[in-house]
Design an enzyme around this catalytic site. Structure first.
Site, short mmCIF file in Angstrom:
data_model
loop_
_atom_site.label_atom_id
_atom_site.label_comp_id
_atom_site.label_asym_id
_atom_site.label_seq_id
_atom_site.Cartn_x
_atom_site.Cartn_y
_atom_site.Cartn_z
N ASN A 146 0.81 -1.22 0.00
CA ASN A 146 0.00 0.00 0.00
C ASN A 146 0.85 1.27 0.00
OD1 ASN A 146 0.90 -0.13 2.62
ND2 ASN A 146 -1.10 -0.52 3.54
N ARG A 284 3.40 7.39 11.25
CA ARG A 284 2.84 6.91 12.50
C ARG A 284 2.65 8.09 13.45
NH1 ARG A 284 1.34 3.19 10.00
NH2 ARG A 284 1.88 1.00 10.27
N GLN A 313 -4.56 3.67 18.38
CA GLN A 313 -5.67 3.52 17.45
C GLN A 313 -6.57 2.38 17.90
OE1 GLN A 313 -3.40 5.28 13.49
NE2 GLN A 313 -4.11 3.20 13.44
N HIS A 332 -7.23 6.22 10.10
CA HIS A 332 -6.11 5.58 9.42
C HIS A 332 -6.62 4.83 8.19
CE1 HIS A 332 -2.11 3.21 10.01
NE2 HIS A 332 -2.31 3.58 8.76
P1 NDP Z 1 10.18 1.64 3.32
O1 NDP Z 1 10.78 0.61 4.18
O2 NDP Z 1 10.24 1.50 1.85
O3 NDP Z 1 10.79 3.06 3.68
C1 NDP Z 1 11.11 3.44 4.96
C2 NDP Z 1 12.21 4.47 4.87
O4 NDP Z 1 12.39 5.06 6.15
C3 NDP Z 1 13.55 3.86 4.46
O5 NDP Z 1 14.07 4.63 3.39
C4 NDP Z 1 14.37 4.02 5.72
O6 NDP Z 1 15.68 4.35 5.49
C5 NDP Z 1 13.77 5.26 6.33
N1 NDP Z 1 14.12 5.41 7.74
C6 NDP Z 1 14.11 4.50 8.73
N2 NDP Z 1 14.52 5.05 9.88
C7 NDP Z 1 14.80 6.33 9.61
C8 NDP Z 1 15.29 7.41 10.39
N3 NDP Z 1 15.58 7.25 11.68
N4 NDP Z 1 15.47 8.59 9.77
C9 NDP Z 1 15.21 8.75 8.46
N5 NDP Z 1 14.75 7.77 7.66
C10 NDP Z 1 14.55 6.57 8.24
O7 NDP Z 1 8.67 1.73 3.81
P2 NDP Z 1 7.42 2.49 3.17
O8 NDP Z 1 7.91 3.73 2.53
O9 NDP Z 1 6.60 1.55 2.38
O10 NDP Z 1 6.62 2.82 4.51
C11 NDP Z 1 7.15 3.69 5.48
C12 NDP Z 1 6.25 3.76 6.69
O11 NDP Z 1 5.00 4.36 6.35
C13 NDP Z 1 5.86 2.40 7.28
O12 NDP Z 1 6.84 1.88 8.12
C14 NDP Z 1 4.61 2.75 8.03
O13 NDP Z 1 4.92 3.23 9.33
C15 NDP Z 1 4.01 3.87 7.21
N6 NDP Z 1 2.87 3.41 6.42
C16 NDP Z 1 1.65 3.99 6.64
C17 NDP Z 1 0.52 3.54 5.99
C18 NDP Z 1 -0.79 4.20 6.18
O14 NDP Z 1 -1.82 3.60 5.84
N7 NDP Z 1 -0.83 5.40 6.71
C19 NDP Z 1 0.60 2.39 5.06
C20 NDP Z 1 1.95 1.93 4.80
C21 NDP Z 1 3.02 2.40 5.51
P3 NDP Z 1 16.82 3.31 5.18
O15 NDP Z 1 16.14 2.06 4.78
O16 NDP Z 1 17.54 4.04 4.12
O17 NDP Z 1 17.57 3.16 6.46
#
Ligand code: NDP
Length: 400
Positions: A146, A284, A313, A332
């Site tokens: 998603n 989140r 939630q 959400h």
């Molecule tokens: P990805 O795993 O593709 O991306 C997460 C990114 O966050 C990675 O690039 C990672 O960096 C980065 N990251 C992790 N920790 C840090 C930090 N401390 N500072 C900066 N960047 C950081 O996941 P998605 O993009 O698919 O999803 C991200 C988040 O969105 C999910 O974990 C979830 O919490 C939320 N989400 C919400 C939804 C909703 O319905 N509202 C649905 C889906 C997701 P790197 O890997 O380079 O370390």
């Protein structure tokens, strides 16, 4: 095996007799080439509700035909809730981030048979990952299912906040026509500086979608994007989140919630943001400090805050983000459009098929495996837990 599945309520008037669209567009693959979930079978109609109780993620036939017990419940909070009764001897628990069953240390320790926690969606912060690691419970999620749904929601929210859509829509609903009231907080995004905290699947897709609006794009992440991507999108990389927030008119938050990002947007960081900036947080709720957001909106330091994520939630009925000024919150929902539900229902089925067949679950789906962070978990999360304070979810009372 016993599979416990926690899903959100059905619509108040029961399951729809029909849906607006006859079918869903067919997608071939995700933008980075990763294949869509590909279970061996499917027992639901894509485009119908699957994430609520009666939708059952389309899993009942598959599980029962294979001799498993399948418990579906929406009773997940407060003492004596049904999920707590069943977790005791469940082998697998399935929960969605939209309506999370907080899998705390206490619950994990009581669940003596628990082998796997499946997140039907993305973001496994509702699981105490430290406790899962220590108790050898694997944690998996349906990576990418998603992400693009959320990116669409983010673009919608950026435009609706900057252009002040909610106010204008209300004026019409109330029978009014005062144009000056409708536009006194309304701007174009063109030319603005827009930055994402994290450029993973959602963050990068959001940047790509925003490029068409002729804005200046910025990002902060722990890992830098390939230089050709930076060039294609004319992206400015920031070494620190502080550096990004100082120059951006709109900040969109797209990192997972883990100990490193919990409370990241506290009073101090928000005070470093440009006066009048907007925050869009679909990552989140706990990444932003609840009170600091309210204070900044009330003082006008922030012009708007929108998102779909809360903590806990469901958000208690008196959660202050429901009533703060200039907000554009939704429940959400961004990752649980009917389109997304079909993908994550397929993904959960694929994971279960692999688990029962003893074939490997895709590496991209792994968060914790065999007592350590693995796959996506090792890349994007840190050890620890972000579940504290979840008890407040029991204060939500359903509205009639
Ligand atoms: P990805 O795993 O593709 O991306 C997460 C990114 O966050 C990675 O690039 C990672 O960096 C980065 N990251 C992790 N920790 C840090 C930090 N401390 N500072 C900066 N960047 C950081 O996941 P998605 O993009 O698919 O999803 C991200 C988040 O969105 C999910 O974990 C979830 O919490 C939320 N989400 C919400 C939804 C909703 O319905 N509202 C649905 C889906 C997701 P790197 O890997 O380079 O370390």
């Amino acid at each position: 095996m016993k599979v416990l599945c926690i899903l959100y309520d059905d619509p108040k008037d029961g399951m729809p007799k029909s849906y607006p669209l006859k079918d869903l567009p067919k997608l071939e693959k995700y933008p980075d080439g990763m294949s869509l979930p590909s279970p061996k079978g499917r027992d639901f109609i894509p485009g119908q509700l699957l994430g609520c109780i009666s939708g059952e993620l389309g899993l009942r036939k598959f599980l029962e035909d294979n001799g498993h017990e399948f418990i579906v419940t929406n009773s997940k909070d407060g003492e004596g809730c049904e999920a707590d009764e069943h977790i005791i001897d469940a082998d697998i628990v399935i929960s969605q981030p939209f309506f999370p069953y907080y899998l705390t240390k206490e619950r994990i320790e009581k669940a003596k048979n628990l082998k796997m926690a499946i997140t039907a969606g993305i973001g496994s912060d509702h699981v105490d990952l430290q406790a899962a690691i220590e108790n050898n419970v694997d944690v998996v999620e349906v990576t990418f299912c998603n992400s693009r749904s959320v990116a669409e929601h983010i673009v919608m929210m950026i435009l609706s906040m900057v252009r002040d859509y909610h106010n204008q829509h209300n004026i019409v609903n109330q029978g009014g026509w005062n144009i000056a009231d409708a536009v006194k907080r309304s701007y174009d995004v063109e030319g603005m500086n827009i930055g994402t905290v994290a450029a993973g699947r959602i963050g990068l897709d959001t940047l790509r979608k925003l490029k068409a609006f002729d804005v200046h794009l910025h990002y902060f992440d722990r890992h830098r994007l390939p230089s050709d991507v930076e060039k294609e999108l004319n992206l400015k990389f920031h070494e620190t989140v502080e550096s990004l927030v100082r120059v951006c008119d709109v900040v969109t938050i797209n990192c997972p919630l883990h100990p490193e990002t919990e409370n990241l947007f506290d009073k101090e960081l928000i005070s470093k943001m440009k006066k009048g900036a907007y925050i869009i947080n679909t990552a989140r709720g706990k990444i932003c400090n609840r009170e600091a957001i309210v204070e900044a909106l009330e003082s006008g330091h922030l012009s708007g805050y929108a998102g779909d994520v809360w903590f806990p939630q469901p958000a208690p009925n008196d959660h202050v983000w429901r009533t703060m000024p200039n907000h554009g919150m939704t429940p959400h929902t961004s990752g649980t459009s009917l389109s997304a539900q079909a993908r994550y229902a397929d993904g959960v089925r694929e994971i279960l098929e692999c688990f029962f067949d003893k074939t490997p679950i895709r590496d991209q789906y792994l968060i914790v495996k065999d007592g350590k962070l693995a796959g996506m978990g090792a890349h994007s999360y840190t050890k620890g837990s972000s579940t504290s304070g979840f008890e407040e979810a029991k204060n939500y009372k359903k509205l009639n």
